[in-house]
Design an enzyme around this catalytic site. Sequence first.
Site, short mmCIF file in Angstrom:
data_model
loop_
_atom_site.label_atom_id
_atom_site.label_comp_id
_atom_site.label_asym_id
_atom_site.label_seq_id
_atom_site.Cartn_x
_atom_site.Cartn_y
_atom_site.Cartn_z
N ASP A 1 39.33 37.62 47.73
CA ASP A 1 38.30 38.62 47.44
C ASP A 1 37.19 38.62 48.48
O ASP A 1 36.31 39.48 48.44
CB ASP A 1 37.72 38.40 46.03
N ASP B 1 39.20 35.78 31.05
CA ASP B 1 40.41 35.08 30.62
C ASP B 1 40.44 34.92 29.10
O ASP B 1 41.49 35.08 28.46
CB ASP B 1 40.51 33.72 31.30
#
Length: 728
Positions: free
Chosen positions: A136, A441
């Site tokens: 990223d 998550d």
Amino acid sequence: MERTRLFETETHGGRAAYRLHAVTVAAGILLLLYYRATRVPAAGEGRAAWLGMLAAELWYAAYWVVTQSVRWSPVRRRPFRDRLAARHGERLPSVDIFVCTADPYSEPPSLVVSTILSLMAYNYPPEKLSVYLSDDGGSILTYYGMWEASLFAKHWLPFCKRYNIEPRSPAAYFSQSDGHQELCTPKEWSLIKDMFDEMTERIDTAVMSGKVPEEIKARQKGFHEWNQEITSKNHQPIVQILIDGKDQNAVDNEGNVLPTLVYMAREKRPQHHHNFKAGAMNALIRVSSVISNSPIIMNVDCDMYSNNNDAVRDALCFFLDEEMGHKIGFVQYPQNYNNLSKNDIYGNSLQVINEVEMGGMDSLGGPLYIGTGCFHRREILCGRKFTKDYQEDWNAGIKDKLQESIDETEEKAKSLAACTYEHGTQWGDEIGVKYGCAVEDVITGLAIHCRGWESVYNNPKKPAFMGVGPTTLAQTILQHKRWSEGNLSIFLSKYNVFLFGHGKTKLRHQMGYHIYGLWAPNSLATLYYVIIPSLALLKGTPLFPEITSPWIAPFVYVFCVKNMYSLYEALSSGDTLKGWWNGQRMWLVKRITSYLFGVLDNLRKLLGLSKMNFVVSPKVSDEDESKRYEKEIMEFGSSDPEYVIIGTITLLNLVCLLGGLSKVMKVGWNNIHLDALFPQLILCGMVVITSIPFYEAMFLRKDKGRIPFPVTLASIGFVMLALLPAIV
């Protein structure tokens, strides 16, 4: 004839004794709450403080009940790889492995490379393994590290498998081994180590200089993706297949097939929100679908190297079990760290969570998804709901060989990593990892559970993954702030498990999720408990039963038994006695800093004063910090506001303790109900004893890691302000 199971489930022993303990603690809690509610003093005699104590104790009681949900009947799973091999041989499903990184300086490429190499070296058919890195940061430095890894893998993978070495992270392996205990010759061991050291030096040199040598750029087409205009937040999608495992020419130096290795940097543009790690995971799901499309997806953090060569096969024992496998959506491994100090100075081991709480969740429907060390079915990450007649075709959709050229496949994959691809789709909602939360998550795992799937927790004796834990107090506070803030945001959102999971998961399973969702609010009760009784002590206002009263018994019993059981849990989970004591100190620190800021940040978001952000926890410390960490000396060194809070609370309790003791010495024990103040003396004294390292850092230490003088000065000022009402 009934087929033999590929795994078995064992119940933790000693549950009858634990339940008796829990019942007696519950009785003690009810008695002390009854005392609080029926002994409210008159106005002007400490009524407000008393009612505040009642509110704090009601909160602690409610939270204790929530924590019991996972302790009532925890289980342990045991997979049987030998049965898997006998039944399936090498006819196993393909596995895609996702690794995410975001910053070449916080997460050095040399660290990422060792993780990647450990994952490529699994004891698993290499043609069925594909390893993907999402960068990223879009950094040419990270890509350079991956390119170096693709070359070194040709030597490292056959070396690992020839001698069956563990761990297969070269950095971890060479730091633990001197070569004399291996089957290989010292010459061969030294050759491989020298190759690794030289590669690491080249990568680190490139990172320090901020550029890749021109002669290296000319050797691989992927480097041409970068130009002077590219930044970490503004660049085109980049997908490079560094090793095509389906290509017959992609072999190591002994002629063995290599796993597929892919680098991806999804497109970033300033005007488009990228959704942090969740966005990276979703881009990896799409990109991998046109390259390998394996039915099993595993993801790990970039610092979590493989420590167990057979972790993939262990996970498949659950998915391929004929009786229960079709119900299992994901298999979660614990998060372990390889760099903890001897007595875990910052309380980062997560041992009780790993050994007790996650096993308890497993007995209720499955552990939560913790974002690393997890194996998912691809279909459930794409939104599939569970049905009783579900049967997976493990070979459906797998890309046996790239039909197009590598260049064509890369171009197709780039279109799936474009920043506009998800617009007007269900990605981040019904499909893929969910958006809108710092702990994406957890809500992703919750959604999977609410779609009818179960999960399994596998905690082998030899840890499957080892990572890098925080090595400074600032890193620890930051990590727990992010966790507590994210989990509280779930509690305050439409994903509140009691609402979102109502009718879909068991009540105790919902309570298990909220153990972490309610971390942050614990800060308020804790702050009250470490401030108000101390100030009341100085003012001579009793907030507990007299030490000679029978009503002191439930307070003493609950306090002692709960802490004794906490010690038992810690020791039985592998902690040391001093490690448990350090954990108690950090329990206090995290509640008055990380969790408090988690509450405040959620309030700011609810009021529209801030937006969600994601801060990467640094994986590196300077040399002086590392030396202090090894000696278990707490690290401060900056003027962060968290340290002002710690300094204020610890100094306040010290002053109040000294003030309370001086009253005892001046007026004697039988005056002004000092017997009723004794519990407050004990409470205040325990805070002081726990805080000894903080006093040393403020007044005695001279190293750079001490608490800066401005922080100490500010803390003293706040203490003086807090004491004014008690003195006047």
